[in-house]
Design a protein around this motif. Structure first.
Motif, mmCIF file in Angstrom:
data_model
loop_
_atom_site.group_PDB
_atom_site.id
_atom_site.type_symbol
_atom_site.label_atom_id
_atom_site.label_comp_id
_atom_site.label_asym_id
_atom_site.label_seq_id
_atom_site.Cartn_x
_atom_site.Cartn_y
_atom_site.Cartn_z
ATOM 1 N N HIS A 23 42.474 54.029 -0.318
ATOM 2 C CA HIS A 23 42.434 54.339 1.115
ATOM 3 C C HIS A 23 41.111 54.973 1.516
ATOM 4 C CE1 HIS A 23 43.469 55.586 5.117
ATOM 5 N NE2 HIS A 23 43.361 56.857 4.803
ATOM 6 N N LEU A 24 40.648 55.934 0.750
ATOM 7 C CA LEU A 24 39.388 56.603 1.074
ATOM 8 C C LEU A 24 38.248 55.600 1.222
ATOM 9 C CD1 LEU A 24 39.338 59.752 -1.251
ATOM 10 C CD2 LEU A 24 39.334 59.776 1.249
ATOM 11 N N LEU A 25 38.221 54.602 0.338
ATOM 12 C CA LEU A 25 37.102 53.666 0.298
ATOM 13 C C LEU A 25 37.340 52.423 1.151
ATOM 14 C CD1 LEU A 25 36.313 53.945 -3.512
ATOM 15 C CD2 LEU A 25 35.256 55.184 -1.608
ATOM 16 N N GLY A 26 38.520 52.321 1.776
ATOM 17 C CA GLY A 26 38.786 51.189 2.650
ATOM 18 C C GLY A 26 38.897 49.869 1.907
ATOM 19 N N ILE A 27 39.428 49.920 0.681
ATOM 20 C CA ILE A 27 39.626 48.709 -0.127
ATOM 21 C C ILE A 27 41.127 48.481 -0.237
ATOM 22 C CG2 ILE A 27 39.243 47.622 -2.367
ATOM 23 C CD1 ILE A 27 36.851 49.500 -2.749
ATOM 24 N N ASP A 28 41.578 47.248 0.036
ATOM 25 C CA ASP A 28 43.019 47.023 0.014
ATOM 26 C C ASP A 28 43.591 47.351 -1.363
ATOM 27 O OD1 ASP A 28 43.847 44.332 -1.547
ATOM 28 O OD2 ASP A 28 41.896 44.032 -0.616
ATOM 29 N N PRO A 29 44.799 47.893 -1.421
ATOM 30 C CA PRO A 29 45.364 48.373 -2.687
ATOM 31 C C PRO A 29 45.430 47.319 -3.785
ATOM 32 C CG PRO A 29 46.664 49.187 -0.849
ATOM 33 C CD PRO A 29 45.692 48.207 -0.285
ATOM 34 N N LYS A 35 55.492 50.780 0.672
ATOM 35 C CA LYS A 35 55.097 50.855 2.087
ATOM 36 C C LYS A 35 55.213 52.287 2.597
ATOM 37 C CE LYS A 35 56.141 48.877 6.661
ATOM 38 N NZ LYS A 35 56.453 50.127 7.382
ATOM 39 N N GLU A 36 56.352 52.902 2.358
ATOM 40 C CA GLU A 36 56.563 54.284 2.793
ATOM 41 C C GLU A 36 55.579 55.220 2.105
ATOM 42 O OE1 GLU A 36 60.004 57.789 2.513
ATOM 43 O OE2 GLU A 36 60.465 55.731 1.874
ATOM 44 N N GLY A 37 55.391 55.027 0.807
ATOM 45 C CA GLY A 37 54.496 55.895 0.057
ATOM 46 C C GLY A 37 53.056 55.803 0.522
ATOM 47 N N TYR A 38 52.604 54.580 0.769
ATOM 48 C CA TYR A 38 51.206 54.411 1.189
ATOM 49 C C TYR A 38 50.987 54.974 2.590
ATOM 50 C CZ TYR A 38 46.571 52.314 0.792
ATOM 51 O OH TYR A 38 45.211 52.129 0.678
ATOM 52 N N GLU A 39 51.948 54.768 3.466
ATOM 53 C CA GLU A 39 51.819 55.317 4.821
ATOM 54 C C GLU A 39 51.805 56.844 4.802
ATOM 55 O OE1 GLU A 39 55.060 53.498 6.893
ATOM 56 O OE2 GLU A 39 53.924 51.656 7.351
ATOM 57 N N ASN A 40 52.636 57.441 3.962
ATOM 58 C CA ASN A 40 52.647 58.902 3.841
ATOM 59 C C ASN A 40 51.331 59.413 3.273
ATOM 60 O OD1 ASN A 40 55.229 59.053 4.863
ATOM 61 N ND2 ASN A 40 56.234 59.264 2.875
ATOM 62 N N LEU A 41 50.814 58.689 2.263
ATOM 63 C CA LEU A 41 49.549 59.098 1.659
ATOM 64 C C LEU A 41 48.410 59.011 2.675
ATOM 65 C CD1 LEU A 41 48.134 58.495 -1.802
ATOM 66 C CD2 LEU A 41 46.807 57.657 0.128
#
Length: 237
Positions: free
Chosen positions: A176-182, A125-131
């Motif tokens: 994230h760039l492509l708007g596709i859930d991880p 969660k923290e990593g994805y938000e930072n990215l």
């Protein structure tokens, strides 16, 4: 604008470098990118990404800029875990067999995907938000401001921008760039050594753009340079 996201070539992880095969792949991708040229080149701070970028930098006479948020070391800190099903050996949380994490429950969790196993054992969660924050700042610096799933065009341009990165950081950033859930992205796609993903940001007249993939993990430079047509030394393609 065209954004090229390129994974490093065939690596030696310790010490951080490239194999002889990897050096040939780096030379091949450098020649491939030099055909139409680049305006900017960015690399992860890690050596294998820098070495992969070096031939393109030399051919195009562009000084690379370091982009910290696509570092594999940073991604590993957030998305790695000790896998209890493999004697607690370290693994990418999304790199394990996706049948262990892609299911109806995890997909239904949507934005709370990080609460599903095995991501709940990591700092995902923290990593994805930072990215997300770093990616949006970077893209805005290139002239495209993230607004939901779209980008507002602040500075329409036809620049060609290359970012040399890694598997973990690259895969996570692309989702994230492509708007596709991880969960969907990680379980469905993967990227090859020196694979080139090309994303077009059309300069639409309404002032907004949605990134479109023109090529994904393309390795046609292998064929052009008579290199083995393989996926990460494992599958003949």
């Amino acid at each position: 604008m065209l954004l090229y996201v390129i994974r490093h070539a065939d690596p030696i992880y310790d010490p951080d470098s490239l194999t002889e095969k990897g050096k040939r792949q780096a030379e091949a991708v450098g020649r491939r990118l030099s055909v139409h040229g680049l305006d900017k080149i960015f690399t992860s701070p890690m050596n294998r990404a820098k070495m992969t970028a070096q031939p393109a930098c030399e051919l195009l006479r562009i000084k690379p800029q370091v982009l910290e948020f696509v570092s594999e070391a940073l991604a590993a800190e957030y998305f790695g875990f000790n896998d209890p099903e493999r004697d607690n050996r370290w693994a990418w949380s999304f790199g394990i067999n996706p049948t262990r994490y892609k299911n109806e429950q995890s997909v239904r969790m949507g934005d709370k995907w990080y609460e599903a196993y095995p991501f709940c054992l990591t700092k995902a969660k923290e990593g994805y938000e930072n990215l997300i924050k770093s990616s949006d700042e970077f893209m805005e610096s290139l002239g495209y401001k993230r607004e939901g799933l779209k980008y507002k065009i602040l500075n329409p341009n036809n620049d060609r921008v290359a970012v040399f990165c890694h598997y973990g950081a690259g895969m996570t950033w692309l989702s994230h760039l492509l708007g596709i859930d991880p969960v969907t992205f990680w379980s469905t796609f993967t990227i090859n050594h020196s694979g080139v993903t090309i994303i077009n940001f059309p300069n639409n007249s309404d002032g907004y753009t949605i990134p479109q993939v023109l090529a994904f993990s393309d390795v046609s430079h292998f064929y052009g340079d008579r290199l083995p047509m393989q996926f990460t030394n494992e599958i003949d393609i």
